[in-house]
Design a protein around this motif. Structure first.
Motif, short mmCIF file in Angstrom:
data_model
loop_
_atom_site.label_atom_id
_atom_site.label_comp_id
_atom_site.label_asym_id
_atom_site.label_seq_id
_atom_site.Cartn_x
_atom_site.Cartn_y
_atom_site.Cartn_z
N LEU A 38 9.33 -1.42 16.45
CA LEU A 38 9.25 -0.23 15.72
C LEU A 38 8.09 -0.49 14.58
CD1 LEU A 38 10.05 2.68 14.78
CD2 LEU A 38 11.75 1.71 13.63
N MET A 39 7.03 0.54 14.57
CA MET A 39 6.05 0.25 13.46
C MET A 39 5.89 1.17 12.59
SD MET A 39 3.23 -1.18 16.00
CE MET A 39 1.65 -1.19 14.81
N ILE A 40 6.43 1.41 11.28
CA ILE A 40 6.48 2.50 10.31
C ILE A 40 5.19 2.24 9.32
CG2 ILE A 40 7.87 3.35 8.22
CD1 ILE A 40 10.35 2.43 9.95
N HIS A 41 4.44 3.35 9.04
CA HIS A 41 3.53 3.31 8.16
C HIS A 41 3.45 4.74 7.69
CE1 HIS A 41 0.05 1.78 6.15
NE2 HIS A 41 -0.70 2.84 6.77
N ALA A 42 2.80 5.00 6.35
CA ALA A 42 2.52 6.20 5.63
C ALA A 42 1.37 6.61 5.65
CB ALA A 42 2.95 6.12 4.30
N ALA A 43 0.75 7.82 5.85
CA ALA A 43 -0.44 8.39 5.93
C ALA A 43 -1.16 8.42 4.73
CB ALA A 43 -0.43 9.81 6.72
N ASN A 44 -0.36 8.29 3.59
CA ASN A 44 -0.96 8.19 2.20
C ASN A 44 -0.88 6.81 1.57
OD1 ASN A 44 1.83 8.33 1.52
ND2 ASN A 44 1.49 9.91 0.32
N ASP A 45 -0.58 5.76 2.17
CA ASP A 45 -0.69 4.46 1.75
C ASP A 45 -1.99 4.19 1.01
OD1 ASP A 45 -1.15 1.66 1.50
OD2 ASP A 45 0.66 1.34 3.00
N PRO A 46 -1.99 3.91 -0.10
CA PRO A 46 -3.34 3.68 -0.68
C PRO A 46 -3.93 2.48 -0.44
CG PRO A 46 -1.51 3.37 -2.35
CD PRO A 46 -0.61 3.80 -1.03
N TRP A 47 -3.32 1.45 -0.01
CA TRP A 47 -3.95 0.03 0.47
C TRP A 47 -4.30 0.11 1.83
CZ3 TRP A 47 -0.80 -4.43 -2.18
CH2 TRP A 47 -0.76 -4.00 -3.55
N ILE A 48 -3.53 0.71 2.67
CA ILE A 48 -3.84 0.36 4.15
C ILE A 48 -3.98 1.68 4.96
CG2 ILE A 48 -2.67 -0.63 6.30
CD1 ILE A 48 -2.78 -2.57 3.72
N PRO A 49 -5.28 1.83 5.54
CA PRO A 49 -5.52 3.01 6.10
C PRO A 49 -4.53 3.15 7.39
CG PRO A 49 -7.44 1.43 5.85
CD PRO A 49 -5.95 0.82 5.53
#
Length: 377
Positions: free
Chosen positions: A311-322
């Motif tokens: 499972l890969m979780i990410h946020a579209a508004n992460d200020p560090w990681i596109p």
């Protein structure tokens, strides 16, 4: 045709970044004012949906990517973790003599059917990073044994290593797994990597001959394309973040590594993350330079080869990681990989309205429970 899960909770498509909006319009023919609930990008190949858990909504007053990110720093949780804990060490199999240190915690009321959960921290982190302790508490209260692992040279393990971890430290993960007490692996092992630790984990997942007891893995806010992450952190809007990060990177390495005087001068003279990677990390670890280092350790390239449920979780508004690399990773259509891209959450934040526990922990909990059902536990 399946979809990459979005968690906008009925948010207008116009609220998404332009790159995501373009993909959605191309895929679904949506108008810019349309609402999206369960998808924003249609993938070319099937990919299993992430565990369902409701839409993510920022907890007040931590609205937006920056405040979600900063909450971990300004609102640190210092209360003791439940259960019993002991230190453990793992010898690296590369002949260096280096050892990794971790803390193994057992819950007060163990669930005899639950897997061991191994947590891997991010850049400049360690077992005591706020998100590591919060996730450990989350899983301990659900009866799971938790290993908070310090990567090579990090945190309490500084004195045990002459070398330092980097984005491609996959062999270290293998050494730790081979060194686990068999009594801990009978119900399986789930690996969870945060930020850079997530990229390290993807490197291992895509290249390793995994032991059969590894039943699942998850990443949170991982920089799966390090070159793009470096470019993002160097943007003017991230100047304060960058200053904070480069100072901690230099501090950690100078405190924990066996360095020559020339290496110490090199590190002291670096002023950016790129310079640090180009002038010290890359040559120290056999890469031709920063670009070669970023290319060869990019976790995204290993996603098609992952054979373990992940499972890969990410946020579209992460200020560090596109977020763009997650769209491309989804396009590769590995049925073993689930990708959940939230509209908000920042970097390792995911502090959710109405919830005391982080959204990413709850998503991973559902994922682990699904693994147990699949295995018939």
């Amino acid at each position: 045709m399946n979809t990459l899960q979005s968690t906008g909770g009925g948010s207008p498509l116009a609220a998404w970044p332009s790159w995501a909006r373009r993909k959605a319009v191309q895929a679904e023919g949506l108008e810019s004012g349309a609402l999206v609930t369960t998808c924003c990008v249609v993938l070319d190949e099937p990919i299993r949906h992430a565990a369902q858990g409701g839409a993510f909504e920022d907890r007040a007053p931590w609205w937006g990517g920056d405040l979600q990110t900063l909450r971990n720093i300004v609102m640190r949780r210092t209360e003791p973790l439940p259960g019993r804990a002991k230190s453990v060490e793992f010898e690296m199999r590369d002949g260096s003599g280096d050892r990794l240190k971790g803390t193994l915690s057992e819950p007060e009321a163990p669930d005899t059917q639950s897997p061991l959960v191994v947590l891997i921290h991010g850049l400049t982190g360690c077992e005591d990073s706020d998100y590591m302790r919060a996730s450990a508490r989350f899983h301990l209260t659900r009866g799971r044994i938790v290993l908070r692992l310090n990567l090579r040279g990090a945190g309490p393990g500084q004195a045990l290593s002459n070398n330092f971890y980097h984005a491609g430290s996959a062999p270290d993960v293998q050494s730790v797994l081979e060194g686990l007490d068999p009594s801990l692996t009978g119900n399986g092992v789930v690996l969870i990597g945060y930020s850079l630790g997530g990229n390290v984990l993807l490197n291992w997942l895509g290249r390793a001959d995994a032991p059969p007891f590894v039943t699942g893995a998850a990443t949170v806010s991982a920089p799966i394309e390090p070159a793009q992450a470096c470019e993002r952190i160097l943007q003017p809007r991230n100047a304060l973040y960058h200053h904070f990060l480069i100072q901690r990177m230099k501090r950690d390495v100078l405190a924990s590594c066996a360095l020559s005087p020339e290496e110490r001068r090199t590190i002291a003279d670096t002023h950016t993350v790129f310079e640090f990677d180009d002038r010290w990390v890359a040559p120290r670890n056999g890469f031709a330079g920063a670009e070669d280092y970023y290319t060869r350790t990019a976790g995204a390239q290993f996603v098609p080869d992952i054979a373990i449920p992940t499972l890969m979780i990410h946020a579209a508004n992460d200020p560090w990681i596109p977020a763009e690399p997650y769209l491309h990773a989804g396009d590769r259509g590995n049925p073993n990989v689930e990708i959940r891209l939230a509209r908000s959450g920042g970097h390792l934040g995911f502090h959710e309205s109405g919830e005391r526990e982080a959204w990413h922990d709850r998503m991973i909990d559902a994922f682990i429970r699904d693994l147990g059902v699949t295995r018939g536990l």
